[in-house]
Write a protein that holds these residues in place. Structure first.
Motif, PDB file in Angstrom:
ATOM      1  N   ALA A   1       0.807  -1.225   0.000  1.00 55.18           N
ATOM      2  CA  ALA A   1       0.000   0.000   0.000  1.00 55.18           C
ATOM      3  C   ALA A   1       0.838   1.271   0.000  1.00 55.18           C
ATOM      4  O   ALA A   1       0.307   2.368   0.056  1.00 55.18           O
ATOM      5  CB  ALA A   1      -0.993   0.028   1.163  1.00 55.18           C
ATOM      6  N   GLU A   2       2.170   1.146  -0.078  1.00 52.69           N
ATOM      7  CA  GLU A   2       3.033   2.323  -0.177  1.00 52.69           C
ATOM      8  C   GLU A   2       2.960   2.905  -1.584  1.00 52.69           C
ATOM      9  O   GLU A   2       2.877   2.177  -2.573  1.00 52.69           O
ATOM     10  CB  GLU A   2       4.476   1.955   0.145  1.00 52.69           C
ATOM     11  N   SER A   3       3.002   4.230  -1.675  1.00 54.57           N
ATOM     12  CA  SER A   3       2.969   4.891  -2.972  1.00 54.57           C
ATOM     13  C   SER A   3       4.255   4.641  -3.734  1.00 54.57           C
ATOM     14  O   SER A   3       5.352   4.694  -3.163  1.00 54.57           O
ATOM     15  CB  SER A   3       2.774   6.400  -2.790  1.00 54.57           C
ATOM     16  N   LEU A   4       4.119   4.370  -5.019  1.00 51.95           N
ATOM     17  CA  LEU A   4       5.265   4.171  -5.902  1.00 51.95           C
ATOM     18  C   LEU A   4       5.483   5.429  -6.727  1.00 51.95           C
ATOM     19  O   LEU A   4       4.527   6.116  -7.106  1.00 51.95           O
ATOM     20  CB  LEU A   4       5.019   2.991  -6.838  1.00 51.95           C
ATOM     21  N   ARG A   5       6.722   5.746  -6.998  1.00 46.55           N
ATOM     22  CA  ARG A   5       7.065   6.904  -7.825  1.00 46.55           C
ATOM     23  C   ARG A   5       8.035   6.471  -8.910  1.00 46.55           C
ATOM     24  O   ARG A   5       8.861   5.584  -8.701  1.00 46.55           O
ATOM     25  CB  ARG A   5       7.701   8.009  -6.982  1.00 46.55           C
ATOM     26  N   ASN A   6       7.930   7.114 -10.069  1.00 45.77           N
ATOM     27  CA  ASN A   6       8.891   6.891 -11.142  1.00 45.77           C
ATOM     28  C   ASN A   6       9.227   8.223 -11.788  1.00 45.77           C
ATOM     29  O   ASN A   6       8.555   9.232 -11.575  1.00 45.77           O
ATOM     30  CB  ASN A   6       8.361   5.899 -12.174  1.00 45.77           C
ATOM     31  N   LEU A   7      10.299   8.239 -12.549  1.00 48.31           N
ATOM     32  CA  LEU A   7      10.725   9.444 -13.236  1.00 48.31           C
ATOM     33  C   LEU A   7       9.928   9.642 -14.515  1.00 48.31           C
ATOM     34  O   LEU A   7       9.445   8.682 -15.127  1.00 48.31           O
ATOM     35  CB  LEU A   7      12.211   9.355 -13.593  1.00 48.31           C
ATOM     36  N   THR A   8       9.786  10.884 -14.925  1.00 47.76           N
ATOM     37  CA  THR A   8       9.298  11.203 -16.258  1.00 47.76           C
ATOM     38  C   THR A   8      10.500  11.207 -17.198  1.00 47.76           C
ATOM     39  O   THR A   8      11.648  11.035 -16.773  1.00 47.76           O
ATOM     40  CB  THR A   8       8.647  12.587 -16.267  1.00 47.76           C
ATOM     41  N   THR A   9      10.265  11.436 -18.481  1.00 48.21           N
ATOM     42  CA  THR A   9      11.377  11.550 -19.430  1.00 48.21           C
ATOM     43  C   THR A   9      12.294  12.697 -19.028  1.00 48.21           C
ATOM     44  O   THR A   9      13.537  12.583 -19.078  1.00 48.21           O
ATOM     45  CB  THR A   9      10.846  11.769 -20.857  1.00 48.21           C
ATOM     46  N   LYS A  10      11.705  13.814 -18.614  1.00 46.25           N
ATOM     47  CA  LYS A  10      12.495  14.955 -18.144  1.00 46.25           C
ATOM     48  C   LYS A  10      13.296  14.577 -16.900  1.00 46.25           C
ATOM     49  O   LYS A  10      14.469  14.949 -16.761  1.00 46.25           O
ATOM     50  CB  LYS A  10      11.559  16.130 -17.836  1.00 46.25           C
ATOM     51  N   GLY A  11      12.674  13.809 -15.998  1.00 42.24           N
ATOM     52  CA  GLY A  11      13.363  13.373 -14.791  1.00 42.24           C
ATOM     53  C   GLY A  11      14.499  12.413 -15.098  1.00 42.24           C
ATOM     54  O   GLY A  11      15.545  12.438 -14.440  1.00 42.24           O
ATOM     55  N   LEU A  12      14.304  11.564 -16.105  1.00 41.43           N
ATOM     56  CA  LEU A  12      15.347  10.617 -16.491  1.00 41.43           C
ATOM     57  C   LEU A  12      16.578  11.366 -17.006  1.00 41.43           C
ATOM     58  O   LEU A  12      17.724  10.991 -16.724  1.00 41.43           O
ATOM     59  CB  LEU A  12      14.807   9.668 -17.566  1.00 41.43           C
ATOM     60  N   GLN A  13      16.337  12.442 -17.747  1.00 43.77           N
ATOM     61  CA  GLN A  13      17.449  13.257 -18.232  1.00 43.77           C
ATOM     62  C   GLN A  13      18.191  13.918 -17.072  1.00 43.77           C
ATOM     63  O   GLN A  13      19.426  13.977 -17.057  1.00 43.77           O
ATOM     64  CB  GLN A  13      16.927  14.310 -19.206  1.00 43.77           C
ATOM     65  N   ALA A  14      17.418  14.417 -16.083  1.00 42.26           N
ATOM     66  CA  ALA A  14      18.042  15.033 -14.909  1.00 42.26           C
ATOM     67  C   ALA A  14      18.848  14.000 -14.124  1.00 42.26           C
ATOM     68  O   ALA A  14      19.943  14.286 -13.630  1.00 42.26           O
ATOM     69  CB  ALA A  14      16.970  15.671 -14.018  1.00 42.26           C
ATOM     70  N   ALA A  15      18.314  12.776 -14.022  1.00 39.71           N
ATOM     71  CA  ALA A  15      19.022  11.712 -13.299  1.00 39.71           C
ATOM     72  C   ALA A  15      20.312  11.332 -14.003  1.00 39.71           C
ATOM     73  O   ALA A  15      21.303  10.970 -13.356  1.00 39.71           O
ATOM     74  CB  ALA A  15      18.118  10.485 -13.156  1.00 39.71           C
ATOM     75  N   SER A  16      20.335  11.419 -15.330  1.00 44.90           N
ATOM     76  CA  SER A  16      21.552  11.087 -16.066  1.00 44.90           C
ATOM     77  C   SER A  16      22.679  12.038 -15.693  1.00 44.90           C
ATOM     78  O   SER A  16      23.851  11.635 -15.634  1.00 44.90           O
ATOM     79  CB  SER A  16      21.302  11.117 -17.578  1.00 44.90           C
ATOM     80  N   HIS A  17      22.349  13.291 -15.404  1.00 43.05           N
ATOM     81  CA  HIS A  17      23.373  14.250 -14.977  1.00 43.05           C
ATOM     82  C   HIS A  17      23.855  13.919 -13.568  1.00 43.05           C
ATOM     83  O   HIS A  17      25.047  14.000 -13.271  1.00 43.05           O
ATOM     84  CB  HIS A  17      22.820  15.669 -15.028  1.00 43.05           C
ATOM     85  N   GLU A  18      22.922  13.548 -12.688  1.00 44.22           N
ATOM     86  CA  GLU A  18      23.288  13.214 -11.309  1.00 44.22           C
ATOM     87  C   GLU A  18      24.202  11.989 -11.266  1.00 44.22           C
ATOM     88  O   GLU A  18      25.141  11.924 -10.479  1.00 44.22           O
ATOM     89  CB  GLU A  18      22.034  12.950 -10.474  1.00 44.22           C
ATOM     90  N   LEU A  19      23.898  11.001 -12.111  1.00 47.05           N
ATOM     91  CA  LEU A  19      24.661   9.749 -12.118  1.00 47.05           C
ATOM     92  C   LEU A  19      25.856   9.804 -13.068  1.00 47.05           C
ATOM     93  O   LEU A  19      26.649   8.858 -13.103  1.00 47.05           O
ATOM     94  CB  LEU A  19      23.745   8.587 -12.521  1.00 47.05           C
TER      95      LEU A  19
END
Length: 237
Positions: A86-104
């Motif tokens: 029952a915990e909420s799940l979250r995922n990245l959007t395409t924009k978020g995936l691009q931001a994550a690529s910079h972080e990683l």
């Protein structure tokens, strides 16, 4: 301060938003609890004075929940349904995936998908994959971030720190990686498979490891068949 509040109404900091980007960039879908345990393990030792485990979890994950709220406002994350717990799940959007690529510090071409829709049936397999990553990471609290905590809280954290280290950092992991038993990494051919987890941690003497996570829904023969593309890929390296 007022401008920052308008930009991030939940009051999240760059640090916690960075945690979410790095963790979701690897895991693709997850819960606030998993983001906190990986990104800020020192928070796991606080709020023990709360009445119930549920309230303790709500308190220790509040900072990452706020970060997720602000990131959703900026179009970086989205709600991804609910886990079987029952915990909420979250995922990245395409924009978020691009931001994550910079972080990683990974090319966008290596980031995989946004995992949209993974939570439509409870995401039992992604959650199991995430827990496997956490078990291998064995995140340790940073005592420098606990200088104002009570002595007994610091002692509990110190006891955990003194246990054996995990393998790598969150940036050492990839999930749901197509294996190029034929073709290339960027364009895998037919006859391949997906590795649930790929780990590269040469600093811990693990140059490359493929991991298959089973939820006990497959037979031994089916699992054995899935390992053949793993073996083929290793032979090509």
């Amino acid at each position: 301060m007022g401008g920052k509040r308008r930009t991030n109404p939940a009051g999240s900091t760059n640090s916690f938003r960075g945690d979410v980007l790095r963790v979701l960039g690897v895991l693709k879908v997850g819960t606030g609890d998993q983001f906190q345990r990986i990104g800020a393990p020192h928070l796991s030792y606080r709020h023990t004075d709360k009445d119930t485990p549920s309230k303790q979890k709500q308190a220790r994950t509040a900072s990452h929940t706020g970060a997720l709220s602000d990131m959703r406002k900026h179009g970086l994350t989205e709600n991804g349904g609910s886990a079987t717990t029952a915990e909420s799940l979250r995922n990245l959007t395409t924009k978020g995936l691009q931001a994550a690529s910079h972080e990683l510090r990974r090319p966008v071409t290596e980031m995989g998908s946004t995992a949209r829709g993974a939570g439509s049936s409870g995401a039992t397999h992604p959650i199991a994959v995430n827990e496997t990553v956490i078990a291998m990471l064995r995140p340790k609290a940073n005592l420098a971030r606990m200088t104002e905590d009570p002595a007994e809280v610091r002692a509990t954290a110190k006891a955990a720190i003194d246990t054996p280290d995990g393998i790598g950092t969150i940036a050492s992991y990839w999930t749901e990686v197509p294996l190029p038993a034929t073709g290339t990494w960027n364009a895998p051919g037919k006859g391949g498979a997906q590795a649930d987890i790929v780990l590269t941690a040469p600093q811990d003497k693990v140059p490359l490891l493929f991991i298959e996570v089973d939820n006990c829904h497959e037979t031994a023969e089916e699992l054995a068949d899935k390992l053949v593309p793993h073996q083929t890929t290793f032979a090509l390296l």
